[in-house]
Design a protein around this motif. Structure first.
Motif, PDB file in Angstrom:
ATOM      1  N   ARG A 383       0.847  -1.218   0.000  1.00 48.41           N
ATOM      2  CA  ARG A 383       0.000   0.000   0.000  1.00 48.41           C
ATOM      3  C   ARG A 383       0.874   1.256   0.000  1.00 48.41           C
ATOM      4  O   ARG A 383       0.530   2.254  -0.636  1.00 48.41           O
ATOM      5  CB  ARG A 383      -0.938  -0.003   1.219  1.00 48.41           C
ATOM      6  CG  ARG A 383      -2.105  -0.941   0.989  1.00 48.41           C
ATOM      7  CD  ARG A 383      -3.142  -0.857   2.097  1.00 48.41           C
ATOM      8  NE  ARG A 383      -4.258  -1.732   1.782  1.00 48.41           N
ATOM      9  CZ  ARG A 383      -5.008  -2.364   2.680  1.00 48.41           C
ATOM     10  NH1 ARG A 383      -4.784  -2.210   3.973  1.00 48.41           N
ATOM     11  NH2 ARG A 383      -6.007  -3.144   2.297  1.00 48.41           N
ATOM     12  N   ILE A 386       2.014   1.846  -3.522  1.00 47.33           N
ATOM     13  CA  ILE A 386       0.899   2.358  -4.333  1.00 47.33           C
ATOM     14  C   ILE A 386       0.694   3.848  -4.048  1.00 47.33           C
ATOM     15  O   ILE A 386       0.529   4.660  -4.964  1.00 47.33           O
ATOM     16  CB  ILE A 386      -0.382   1.535  -4.037  1.00 47.33           C
ATOM     17  CG1 ILE A 386      -0.233   0.127  -4.641  1.00 47.33           C
ATOM     18  CG2 ILE A 386      -1.631   2.223  -4.563  1.00 47.33           C
ATOM     19  CD1 ILE A 386      -1.296  -0.861  -4.214  1.00 47.33           C
ATOM     20  N   SER A 394      -5.012  -1.215  -5.772  1.00 48.16           N
ATOM     21  CA  SER A 394      -5.416  -1.410  -4.368  1.00 48.16           C
ATOM     22  C   SER A 394      -5.082  -2.834  -3.920  1.00 48.16           C
ATOM     23  O   SER A 394      -4.827  -3.724  -4.744  1.00 48.16           O
ATOM     24  CB  SER A 394      -6.914  -1.134  -4.190  1.00 48.16           C
ATOM     25  OG  SER A 394      -7.662  -1.964  -5.046  1.00 48.16           O
ATOM     26  N   THR A 396      -6.462  -5.981  -1.379  1.00 46.79           N
ATOM     27  CA  THR A 396      -7.505  -6.534  -0.506  1.00 46.79           C
ATOM     28  C   THR A 396      -6.856  -7.617   0.337  1.00 46.79           C
ATOM     29  O   THR A 396      -6.168  -8.498  -0.193  1.00 46.79           O
ATOM     30  CB  THR A 396      -8.657  -7.148  -1.334  1.00 46.79           C
ATOM     31  OG1 THR A 396      -9.042  -6.209  -2.335  1.00 46.79           O
ATOM     32  CG2 THR A 396      -9.852  -7.467  -0.452  1.00 46.79           C
ATOM     33  N   ARG A 405      -4.922  -5.484  -6.845  1.00 43.97           N
ATOM     34  CA  ARG A 405      -5.899  -5.152  -7.887  1.00 43.97           C
ATOM     35  C   ARG A 405      -5.393  -3.959  -8.677  1.00 43.97           C
ATOM     36  O   ARG A 405      -4.935  -2.981  -8.072  1.00 43.97           O
ATOM     37  CB  ARG A 405      -7.232  -4.761  -7.245  1.00 43.97           C
ATOM     38  CG  ARG A 405      -8.201  -5.886  -7.086  1.00 43.97           C
ATOM     39  CD  ARG A 405      -9.375  -5.480  -6.231  1.00 43.97           C
ATOM     40  NE  ARG A 405     -10.261  -4.475  -6.828  1.00 43.97           N
ATOM     41  CZ  ARG A 405     -11.044  -4.683  -7.875  1.00 43.97           C
ATOM     42  NH1 ARG A 405     -11.057  -5.866  -8.466  1.00 43.97           N
ATOM     43  NH2 ARG A 405     -11.819  -3.732  -8.344  1.00 43.97           N
ATOM     44  N   PRO A 408      -8.578   1.011  -8.261  1.00 40.41           N
ATOM     45  CA  PRO A 408      -8.397   1.666  -6.963  1.00 40.41           C
ATOM     46  C   PRO A 408      -9.351   1.221  -5.868  1.00 40.41           C
ATOM     47  O   PRO A 408      -9.082   1.438  -4.702  1.00 40.41           O
ATOM     48  CB  PRO A 408      -8.634   3.150  -7.293  1.00 40.41           C
ATOM     49  CG  PRO A 408      -9.421   3.159  -8.552  1.00 40.41           C
ATOM     50  CD  PRO A 408      -9.099   1.910  -9.293  1.00 40.41           C
ATOM     51  N   HIS A 409     -10.468   0.599  -6.214  1.00 36.69           N
ATOM     52  CA  HIS A 409     -11.478   0.264  -5.203  1.00 36.69           C
ATOM     53  C   HIS A 409     -11.558  -1.248  -5.005  1.00 36.69           C
ATOM     54  O   HIS A 409     -11.230  -2.017  -5.907  1.00 36.69           O
ATOM     55  CB  HIS A 409     -12.848   0.787  -5.652  1.00 36.69           C
ATOM     56  CG  HIS A 409     -13.222   0.298  -7.024  1.00 36.69           C
ATOM     57  ND1 HIS A 409     -12.893   0.947  -8.165  1.00 36.69           N
ATOM     58  CD2 HIS A 409     -13.838  -0.818  -7.436  1.00 36.69           C
ATOM     59  CE1 HIS A 409     -13.303   0.270  -9.222  1.00 36.69           C
ATOM     60  NE2 HIS A 409     -13.890  -0.811  -8.809  1.00 36.69           N
ATOM     61  N   PRO A 410     -12.045  -1.711  -3.837  1.00 36.97           N
ATOM     62  CA  PRO A 410     -12.237  -3.152  -3.651  1.00 36.97           C
ATOM     63  C   PRO A 410     -13.308  -3.667  -4.619  1.00 36.97           C
ATOM     64  O   PRO A 410     -14.194  -2.900  -5.016  1.00 36.97           O
ATOM     65  CB  PRO A 410     -12.740  -3.274  -2.205  1.00 36.97           C
ATOM     66  CG  PRO A 410     -12.701  -1.928  -1.609  1.00 36.97           C
ATOM     67  CD  PRO A 410     -12.448  -0.913  -2.676  1.00 36.97           C
TER      68      PRO A 410
END
Ligand SMILES: Cc1ncc(COP(=O)(O)O)c(C=O)c1O
Length: 481
Positions: A383, A386, A394, A396, A405, A408-410
């Motif tokens: 993280r 990133i 991102s 998870t 991933r 950017p979002h889960p």
């Protein structure tokens, strides 16, 4: 790129981001492919020989799925290290796609006890052992189900569970979630792009004989309405699910999802199977224990016996009693040989010994605390990279594993999950670059798995490599590299 029916899959392919030039990414992939060939001459030689008697030069088609010009032949694996036949060493964050989650031949009680067993006892006696009794007691206490059987793979454990669910309900179909993976189980090798139209996965189109319309229904993850619609006809024997989807990267359930899923299964008379083959990473009681799930069937394979071929499937007292009644009605004279469930080598003494030893020694809070510490370091480090490069990626996290991933979002559902894998660009580049710098990542998505043998310096080495990898992605397109 198109699916087998010609449908354009462009939307499923690598995401576009402002600061990354996808044409240059293609060149980076080519650079890494050339480097791989240069680094692995002996593997290449072996591949030429291997292809004479094995398709793609491999004994299992999964060994050929690494998107490489030729397979990487392994000389040996120990702890969290793998050495190839060219003498290259790799830090392994794949661990065989979880079977060797506790390490390759680690110096621990399971390795010692299994080695002793191999030297002193036979495996295939077609008779039960006390190990089986102890294992079933532990499994029952951990996962809340009364009866247990063993198989040699999670695929088989799911297959046999489906059979039992069909036998006792008299219903033909299974319900699965879109793009979920439960092993090479014909009923589940499907997906759908539009409601009601089921497509076959993994070239199953070329294998006539099983019509998915008669065996399978597909609902969408985190979409309980789609589950209810599928169950309403009353023809579903079994709903198969992972606690969180893991095979399109990790896709977590929304709050309340599992509670309502359980309620829907009960309301419409379908049994609920929780497949924890990949989510044993959450803890020694899986997600079932950690999240308070209440399945009718529970399945795990792979790591459950430290990578020795073994899987388990448990089911409730009610299912077991109905099954026992059916089996005895098939065999009124008690002559035996009539049960037809499982295989003759399932529950063999060696696998069962490894199962017991793993349950007793490795599926413990102590071991998981160690693995989670490494995973936390990994998640934190990735993280930071990133954030430093301000890339729209991102991470998870789940227990001792995490997923990278390229979004950017889960992920909210399996398609979103699949898009984040970055196939068609980022995925190929990241995996090849990692491999060429001495890191193994599962070849199907971007999982990083920590074992008790993963050391902080191994994690830090990967973080450094990841930092360079991201910097490489962002380099000026006019640059020479
Ligand atoms: C959730 C899940 N279930 C079952 C399986 C099948 O495991 P095996 O290939 O060992 O049969 C897998 C394989 O990755 C899986 O991810």
């Amino acid at each position: 790129m198109a699916d087998p029916t010609g449908r354009d899959l462009t939307d499923l392919l690598t995401p576009k981001h402002d600061r990354i030039d996808l044409r240059r990414l293609r060149r980076l992939v080519e650079r890494e492919l050339a480097l791989y060939v240069e680094r692995t001459p002996r593997s290449r030689e072996l591949a030429d020989r291997a292809r004479k008697h094995m398709i793609g030069g491999v004994m299992s088609s999964w060994h050929g799925d690494w998107h490489l010009p030729h397979p990487l032949y392994v000389e040996r694996a120990k702890d969290n290290r793998v050495w190839d036949v060219d003498g290259n060493e790799y830090i392994d964050f794949n661990l065989g796609d979880t079977p060797d989650m506790f390490g390759h031949a680690p110096d621990n009680e399971v390795t010692r006890s299994v080695s002793d067993f191999v030297r002193t006892s036979g495996s295939a006696t077609l008779l039960p052992s006390e190990d089986a009794i102890v294992a079933s007691e532990i499994l029952s206490e951990r996962f809340g189900l009364r009866y247990w059987y063993s198989a040699l793979s999670a695929s088989d454990a799911n297959r046999f569970s489906i059979k039992i669910a069909r036998m006792v309900t008299g219903r033909p179909r299974v319900l699965m979630f879109n793009l979920a993976y439960h092993g090479t189980v014909d009923e589940t090798l499907h997906w759908t792009l539009e409601p009601g139209v089921i497509r076959r996965r993994f070239h199953a189109d070329y294998a006539p004989g099983q019509d998915p319309a008669t065996t399978t229904k597909i609902a969408n993850w985190n979409d309980l309405d789609s589950v209810e619609r599928a169950l309403q006809d009353g023809d579903v024997a079994l709903v198969l699910t992972e606690p969180a989807l893991t095979n399109t990267g990790i896709v977590l359930p929304e709050p309340g999802f599992h509670k309502e899923l359980r309620a829907l299964c009960s309301r419409y008379g379908a049994y609920l199977l929780i497949d924890e083959t990949h989510t044993l990473s959450e803890g020694p009681r899986g997600c079932t224990g950690a999240w308070g799930l209440e399945p009718d069937f529970w399945v795990a394979g792979k790591a459950i016996a430290s990578g020795i071929p073994c899987a388990v499937y448990g089911f409730s007292e009610e299912i077991g009693d109905r099954l026992a009644a059916l089996l005895s009605s098939d065999d009124p004279q008690g002559v035996g040989g009539m049960t037809g469930i499982g295989t003759t080598v399932a529950g063999n003494a060696l696998s069962t010994h490894a199962l017991r030893a793993t349950l007793e020694n490795l599926l413990t809070e102590e071991v998981y605390t160690e693995m989670r510490q490494s995973a936390r370091r990994l998640v934190h480090g990735m993280r930071e990279v990133i954030a430093k490069h301000e890339v729209p990626f991102s991470i998870t996290a789940m227990g001792n594993r995490c997923d990278l991933r390229f979004l950017p979002h889960p992920a909210r559902d399996a398609f979103d999950g699949a898009l984040g894998i970055g196939v068609g660009g980022y995925f190929e580049f990241a995996h090849l670059r990692a491999l060429n710098r001495g890191f193994l990542i599962i070849p199907y998505y971007n999982m990083f798995l920590c074992s008790p043998t993963t050391k902080p310096q191994d994690v830090d080495a990967w973080i450094e490599c990841f930092d360079e990898l991201v910097a490489d992605l962002l380099r000026d397109p006019g640059g020479t590299r």
